[in-house]
Design an enzyme around this catalytic site. Sequence first.
Site, PDB file in Angstrom:
ATOM      1  N   ASP A  46     -46.289 -18.329 -58.062  1.00 49.50           N
ATOM      2  CA  ASP A  46     -46.748 -19.383 -59.221  1.00 49.50           C
ATOM      3  C   ASP A  46     -46.984 -19.249 -60.553  1.00 49.50           C
ATOM      4  O   ASP A  46     -47.585 -19.933 -61.020  1.00 49.50           O
ATOM      5  CB  ASP A  46     -45.761 -20.561 -58.940  1.00 49.50           C
ATOM      6  CG  ASP A  46     -45.240 -21.475 -59.352  1.00 49.50           C
ATOM      7  OD1 ASP A  46     -43.872 -21.065 -59.886  1.00 49.50           O
ATOM      8  OD2 ASP A  46     -44.881 -22.983 -59.194  1.00 49.50           O
ATOM      9  N   CYS A  89     -20.340 -25.230 -49.608  1.00 54.16           N
ATOM     10  CA  CYS A  89     -21.176 -26.619 -48.762  1.00 54.16           C
ATOM     11  C   CYS A  89     -21.066 -27.016 -50.464  1.00 54.16           C
ATOM     12  O   CYS A  89     -21.641 -26.791 -51.512  1.00 54.16           O
ATOM     13  CB  CYS A  89     -21.838 -27.033 -48.007  1.00 54.16           C
ATOM     14  SG  CYS A  89     -23.699 -28.085 -47.804  1.00 54.16           S
ATOM     15  N   CYS A  99     -25.515 -30.400 -51.605  1.00 52.63           N
ATOM     16  CA  CYS A  99     -26.989 -30.480 -52.965  1.00 52.63           C
ATOM     17  C   CYS A  99     -26.019 -31.796 -53.961  1.00 52.63           C
ATOM     18  O   CYS A  99     -27.010 -32.000 -54.809  1.00 52.63           O
ATOM     19  CB  CYS A  99     -27.682 -29.448 -53.216  1.00 52.63           C
ATOM     20  SG  CYS A  99     -26.960 -27.922 -53.764  1.00 52.63           S
ATOM     21  N   CYS A 150     -38.968 -34.089 -56.485  1.00 50.79           N
ATOM     22  CA  CYS A 150     -37.947 -34.811 -55.941  1.00 50.79           C
ATOM     23  C   CYS A 150     -37.547 -34.090 -54.622  1.00 50.79           C
ATOM     24  O   CYS A 150     -37.517 -32.845 -55.103  1.00 50.79           O
ATOM     25  CB  CYS A 150     -36.620 -35.216 -57.263  1.00 50.79           C
ATOM     26  SG  CYS A 150     -35.310 -35.857 -56.122  1.00 50.79           S
TER      27      CYS A 150
END
EC number: 1.17.99.6
Length: 319
Positions: free
Chosen positions: A128, A185, A188, A236
Amino acid sequence: MAPTAAQIKSRARALGFHKVGIARADALDGEAAERLGGWLAAGYAGEMRWMHDPRRRDIQQVLPGVRSVICVALSYNTAQGEPAPGQARISRYALGRDYHKVLGKPLKELARWIEASDPGCRAVAYVDTGPVQEKAWAEAAGLGWIGKNACLITLEYGSWVFLGEILTTLDLEANDPHPNYCGTCTRCLSACPTAALVEPAVVDARKCLAYHTIENRAPELPEAIAEHQHGWVVGCDLCQTCCPFNLRAERWGRYSEVADFAPRDPWNEITLDQLADLSDAEFERWSEGSAIRRVKASGLRRNARSALGASGDSLAQAH
């Protein structure tokens, strides 16, 4: 003698990585660059200027002559209970030691080993830290797939994984890309309190709680964000905790054994009231070696006060 793909994978596992795969440097065929360009053009990156680095769209600009991308994943999930009333909510990734440090050391060791095995090659490690589309490469290398929550989801550990890459000039046997198992699905998408997931796998950072609590440097959080904080002060996890693959990993007890990822005091139980009055000295002491340091003391105070104000009293209720 140049190491083989099998030898590199074996070495990576010996260094502690949970998953390792390899993608050819031409595996993305411009599709990922096109998606990134559209995302940036829509303004979804917010103020994250570094996302506009043109090298992110062409890996040959990151390491000229790169032929393979070695991708690794390390699970960081730890068991979490329900937050107590008034407790500050911190994303799981930030509760332990800074992942850049935890992954960076063994990944650089692997890169050095590759170069020592074949002095004519290059091997450059990133955690990252560079202009690399980590999730797209991890998907191409077979580690998992980019879910509708825009996270890299693995079958074994869900999306609770940190990613790292080694770009190398070695021509290595590659893995097949991972199939996508999200199916129909949409948990989220429904779970995001600010509708930041504007479409499957696409996040508008300007609407995202994680972006605002970590990257937004303004004195105050936008009202549309503050009213949906529900105690979140660093990141979050709502689009992850609802994911069936994460829930399954927890049912199976697939928690990380990496001691560095264990929640550190006082972050695992600190309250919003404590953070609202956090001193700079306390922050420097408590955040040493932690990814929370990126938020800065002023950011934590702002986020905590925002959450307290949005709750109507000094006890912000968890979502």
